[in-house]
Design an enzyme around this catalytic site. Structure first.
Site, mmCIF file in Angstrom:
data_model
loop_
_atom_site.group_PDB
_atom_site.id
_atom_site.type_symbol
_atom_site.label_atom_id
_atom_site.label_comp_id
_atom_site.label_asym_id
_atom_site.label_seq_id
_atom_site.Cartn_x
_atom_site.Cartn_y
_atom_site.Cartn_z
ATOM 1 N N SER A 145 0.849 -1.186 0.000
ATOM 2 C CA SER A 145 0.000 0.000 0.000
ATOM 3 C C SER A 145 0.886 1.237 0.000
ATOM 4 O O SER A 145 1.834 1.327 0.797
ATOM 5 C CB SER A 145 -0.925 0.011 1.226
ATOM 6 O OG SER A 145 -1.735 1.170 1.229
ATOM 7 N N HIS A 147 -2.094 7.275 -5.019
ATOM 8 C CA HIS A 147 -2.332 6.087 -4.200
ATOM 9 C C HIS A 147 -2.166 4.857 -5.073
ATOM 10 O O HIS A 147 -2.536 4.859 -6.255
ATOM 11 C CB HIS A 147 -3.745 6.127 -3.623
ATOM 12 C CG HIS A 147 -4.269 4.781 -3.207
ATOM 13 N ND1 HIS A 147 -5.150 4.050 -3.981
ATOM 14 C CD2 HIS A 147 -4.032 4.022 -2.110
ATOM 15 C CE1 HIS A 147 -5.430 2.913 -3.389
ATOM 16 N NE2 HIS A 147 -4.769 2.872 -2.253
ATOM 17 N N ASN A 164 -2.208 0.344 -4.473
ATOM 18 C CA ASN A 164 -2.053 -0.857 -3.659
ATOM 19 C C ASN A 164 -2.434 -2.079 -4.486
ATOM 20 O O ASN A 164 -3.225 -2.006 -5.427
ATOM 21 C CB ASN A 164 -2.890 -0.793 -2.376
ATOM 22 C CG ASN A 164 -4.341 -1.153 -2.608
ATOM 23 O OD1 ASN A 164 -5.040 -0.516 -3.385
ATOM 24 N ND2 ASN A 164 -4.794 -2.180 -1.928
ATOM 25 N N ARG A 205 -2.941 -6.533 -3.653
ATOM 26 C CA ARG A 205 -3.011 -7.476 -2.543
ATOM 27 C C ARG A 205 -3.557 -8.828 -3.004
ATOM 28 O O ARG A 205 -4.220 -8.925 -4.033
ATOM 29 C CB ARG A 205 -3.930 -6.925 -1.450
ATOM 30 C CG ARG A 205 -5.345 -6.667 -1.956
ATOM 31 C CD ARG A 205 -6.193 -5.897 -0.961
ATOM 32 N NE ARG A 205 -7.500 -5.585 -1.530
ATOM 33 C CZ ARG A 205 -7.750 -4.537 -2.297
ATOM 34 N NH1 ARG A 205 -6.779 -3.683 -2.580
ATOM 35 N NH2 ARG A 205 -8.957 -4.319 -2.793
ATOM 36 N N HIS A 263 -3.469 7.622 -17.249
ATOM 37 C CA HIS A 263 -4.418 6.596 -17.674
ATOM 38 C C HIS A 263 -3.892 5.796 -18.864
ATOM 39 O O HIS A 263 -4.170 4.590 -18.965
ATOM 40 C CB HIS A 263 -5.757 7.244 -18.020
ATOM 41 C CG HIS A 263 -6.615 7.518 -16.831
ATOM 42 N ND1 HIS A 263 -7.551 6.618 -16.379
ATOM 43 C CD2 HIS A 263 -6.664 8.576 -15.974
ATOM 44 C CE1 HIS A 263 -8.164 7.115 -15.303
ATOM 45 N NE2 HIS A 263 -7.637 8.308 -15.043
ATOM 46 N N HIS A 299 -20.695 12.429 0.358
ATOM 47 C CA HIS A 299 -21.129 13.616 1.097
ATOM 48 C C HIS A 299 -20.587 14.914 0.507
ATOM 49 O O HIS A 299 -21.038 15.994 0.866
ATOM 50 C CB HIS A 299 -20.756 13.491 2.587
ATOM 51 C CG HIS A 299 -19.291 13.498 2.863
ATOM 52 N ND1 HIS A 299 -18.534 12.350 2.922
ATOM 53 C CD2 HIS A 299 -18.432 14.512 3.115
ATOM 54 C CE1 HIS A 299 -17.274 12.661 3.200
ATOM 55 N NE2 HIS A 299 -17.188 13.963 3.318
ATOM 56 N N GLY A 339 -6.741 -5.599 13.784
ATOM 57 C CA GLY A 339 -5.637 -5.483 14.725
ATOM 58 C C GLY A 339 -4.294 -5.150 14.129
ATOM 59 O O GLY A 339 -3.269 -5.292 14.806
#
Length: 293
Positions: free
Chosen positions: A115, A129, A131, A133, A163, A193, A276
């Site tokens: 990430s 950004h 990432n 996985r 792009h 929002h 966690g």
């Protein structure tokens, strides 16, 4: 599946190493501009651990963060491989969202990924950004990830360049991938929002399991390889552009949007905190400074 897990974990670490090296080289090459008299930025690296309820080994990773560089105001590149059992709340969420049955009977999971989030000194250079996985349970496995550009001052040619590189890498695997995953990114990286997108998009995919692990892993590697050529080209182009206080103000306000999205909507943030993982690593994506009007 153990061999595939190891291959994926190793790849994410290799990608991390390549990106860290490229970003530090970019810092070294920044010899003009208002921050060029600083020491070139370097990553501070620390180990992260995932906390398990019973105190058993639950995996971890590396958190690499550079602050106050010549080009980067703050950038983090994290890799992790974590495992254990999902808590009931996470089991229910996964069963509801992905339609996986039997999670309560066998809630084991394994996840590995990289990430990255970069916040820049120059308001004309875009935040970014990325990432990728791999996630495994006894009931299903899948890949996910993508990358998206987040400029506060938009240049259509930079958006097109970013792009174009992503599309080229997608097309090598399936011509249907880029339009499908671009649309997914436009929908996912949206702030309801605020009634606006977080940035100018990119690609995003999740739940990728065609039944051919090698094919899906190869595509995920391609997404990772696309990142540096897509991002560095626009960064090098804009890093010496003169800016005003108004430009910096626009950058700080845009960072507020980024923070809102990551804290309210981002599934990776929610999953990391609920399972966690090291909170500092999970919240590494937050900008060093932001502003709200």
């Amino acid at each position: 599946m153990d061999a595939q897990k190891q291959a994926a974990s190793t790849w994410f670490r290799t990608l991390r190493d390549n990106i860290v090296q490229a970003f530090e080289a970019l810092e070294d090459s920044q010899t003009t501009g208002p921050f060029s008299d600083r020491e070139a930025g370097r990553f501070e690296v620390s180990e992260t651990k995932r906390d398990s309820a019973d105190g058993s080994d639950a995996g971890g990773g590396l958190m690499s963060v550079m602050r106050g560089g010549r080009v980067f105001e703050k950038v983090g590149v994290n890799v992790s491989t974590v495992y254990g059992t999902l808590a009931p709340r996470a089991q229910a969420a996964m069963a509801a969202r992905k339609g996986i049955e039997g999670m309560a009977d066998d809630p084991r999971f394994w996840a590995s990924g990289i990430s990255l989030v970069a916040h820049m000194q120059n308001p004309h250079t875009p935040a970014v950004h990325m990432n990728t996985r791999m996630f495994w349970t006894p009931h299903a496995w899948w890949f996910g990830g993508g990358s998206d550009l987040n400029p506060c001052i938009e240049y259509p040619e930079d958006t097109n360049s970013f792009h174009t590189v992503l599309k080229e890498h997608c097309d090598q695997h399936d011509p249907a991938y880029y339009p499908r995953f671009k649309k997914w990114a436009d929908e996912y990286f949206y702030i309801p929002h605020r009634n606006r997108a977080r940035g100018v998009g990119g690609i995003f995919y999740d739940d990728l399991n065609t039944g051919d692990w090698d094919r899906d892993f190869a595509f995920t590697q391609a997404v990772g390889r696309a990142f540096l050529p897509a991002f560095l080209s626009v960064t090098v182009k804009r890093r010496d552009t003169a800016w005003t206080e108004a430009d910096k103000d626009a950058q700080l306000i845009h960072r507020g949007l980024y923070a809102e999205y990551n804290l309210v909507y981002d599934r990776g943030t929610k999953f990391g905190l609920e399972t966690g993982h090291d909170a500092n690593a999970v919240l590494m994506s937050l900008p060093p400074l932001a502003k709200w009007v």
